[in-house]
Motif scaffolding. Structure first.
Motif, PDB file in Angstrom:
ATOM      1  N   PRO A  34     -31.739 -18.980   8.746  1.00  0.00           N
ATOM      2  CA  PRO A  34     -32.612 -20.160   8.776  1.00  0.00           C
ATOM      3  C   PRO A  34     -32.379 -20.953  10.061  1.00  0.00           C
ATOM      4  CG  PRO A  34     -30.792 -20.508   7.270  1.00  0.00           C
ATOM      5  CD  PRO A  34     -30.709 -19.093   7.738  1.00  0.00           C
ATOM      6  N   PRO A  35     -33.336 -21.809  10.425  1.00  0.00           N
ATOM      7  CA  PRO A  35     -33.151 -22.612  11.636  1.00  0.00           C
ATOM      8  C   PRO A  35     -31.955 -23.556  11.484  1.00  0.00           C
ATOM      9  CG  PRO A  35     -35.087 -23.337  10.429  1.00  0.00           C
ATOM     10  CD  PRO A  35     -34.594 -22.095   9.765  1.00  0.00           C
ATOM     11  N   ASP A  37     -31.625 -26.597  12.595  1.00  0.00           N
ATOM     12  CA  ASP A  37     -32.052 -27.970  12.312  1.00  0.00           C
ATOM     13  C   ASP A  37     -33.460 -27.940  11.724  1.00  0.00           C
ATOM     14  OD1 ASP A  37     -32.292 -30.682  12.178  1.00  0.00           O
ATOM     15  OD2 ASP A  37     -32.404 -30.999  14.351  1.00  0.00           O
ATOM     16  N   PRO A  38     -33.580 -27.848  10.384  1.00  0.00           N
ATOM     17  CA  PRO A  38     -34.906 -27.723   9.775  1.00  0.00           C
ATOM     18  C   PRO A  38     -35.795 -28.947   9.998  1.00  0.00           C
ATOM     19  CG  PRO A  38     -33.180 -27.661   8.088  1.00  0.00           C
ATOM     20  CD  PRO A  38     -32.522 -27.783   9.401  1.00  0.00           C
ATOM     21  N   LEU A  41     -37.535 -28.475  13.311  1.00  0.00           N
ATOM     22  CA  LEU A  41     -38.572 -27.461  13.190  1.00  0.00           C
ATOM     23  C   LEU A  41     -39.815 -28.048  12.515  1.00  0.00           C
ATOM     24  CD1 LEU A  41     -39.417 -24.488  13.569  1.00  0.00           C
ATOM     25  CD2 LEU A  41     -38.515 -24.070  11.281  1.00  0.00           C
ATOM     26  N   TRP A 117     -36.968 -18.185  16.793  1.00  0.00           N
ATOM     27  CA  TRP A 117     -38.019 -19.076  16.303  1.00  0.00           C
ATOM     28  C   TRP A 117     -39.104 -19.323  17.348  1.00  0.00           C
ATOM     29  CZ3 TRP A 117     -38.385 -19.252  11.418  1.00  0.00           C
ATOM     30  CH2 TRP A 117     -37.255 -19.006  10.653  1.00  0.00           C
TER      31      TRP A 117
END
Length: 176
Positions: A34-35, A37-38, A41, A117
């Motif tokens: 997963p990223p 820092d959601p 994003l 990403w």
């Protein structure tokens, strides 16, 4: 000859496929994670969506440098073009553009290997083409016309219009 709406949707499908391949490649090479820092994003996604919406709304106006509607209204009737190329059926003939797919793949895969990403960047153009398709479909429905590209083989970007065929009922008969 190709309907403008179908042309734009074909581009969207091709870019989505290239993005899926690039994300899969990045996931297989670098791992699916997963990223970091959601929230960041989410902010980037919101900014991209807002910019695409504003850009599409600008194209729907009659402002000189932005307007697509002016191009739609200036399009000559198909009958004035002389011999007409045969029309394609979107879902049966070509729902996918191989050239555009390869072009975006050559851009998206190296980018996704560098930063996984960043492979989502081609979605920006897919959203723009989707907005263009929605704008063209709205204009067609409002004016009772169909927008076509490629009536002249040497200038495929030029638009032309034709009357929308009358709708049929459930039994196939024309409405009264």
């Amino acid at each position: 000859m190709d309907r403008l709406v179908h042309h734009e949707l074909r581009a969207v499908v091709s870019v989505l496929a290239a993005t899926a391949v690039a994300l899969t490649t990045a996931g297989l090479v670098r791992g699916f994670s997963p990223p970091s820092d959601p929230g960041r994003l989410g902010l980037c996604v919101a900014a991209v969506l807002a910019s695409v919406v504003v850009w599409t709304l600008l194209k729907a106006t009659r402002i000189t440098w932005f307007s697509e509607v002016r191009d739609f209204e200036k399009a000559p009737p198909v009958e004035e073009a002389g011999p007409v190329l045969p029309a394609e059926r979107f879902l049966r003939d070509r729902p996918f553009s191989p050239r555009l797919f390869v072009l975006y793949l050559l851009f998206a895969v190296p980018l996704s290997l560098w930063e996984p990403w960043a492979a989502l960047l081609p979605l920006w153009s897919a959203l723009d083409w989707l907005g263009q398709a929605a704008l063209a479909a709205h204009w067609e429905r409002r004016h009772g016309l169909l927008l076509w590209r490629g009536r002249v083989a040497s200038r495929p970007w030029e638009l032309s219009v034709s009357r929308r065929p009358p709708t049929r009922t459930a039994t196939g008969a024309r409405p009264a």
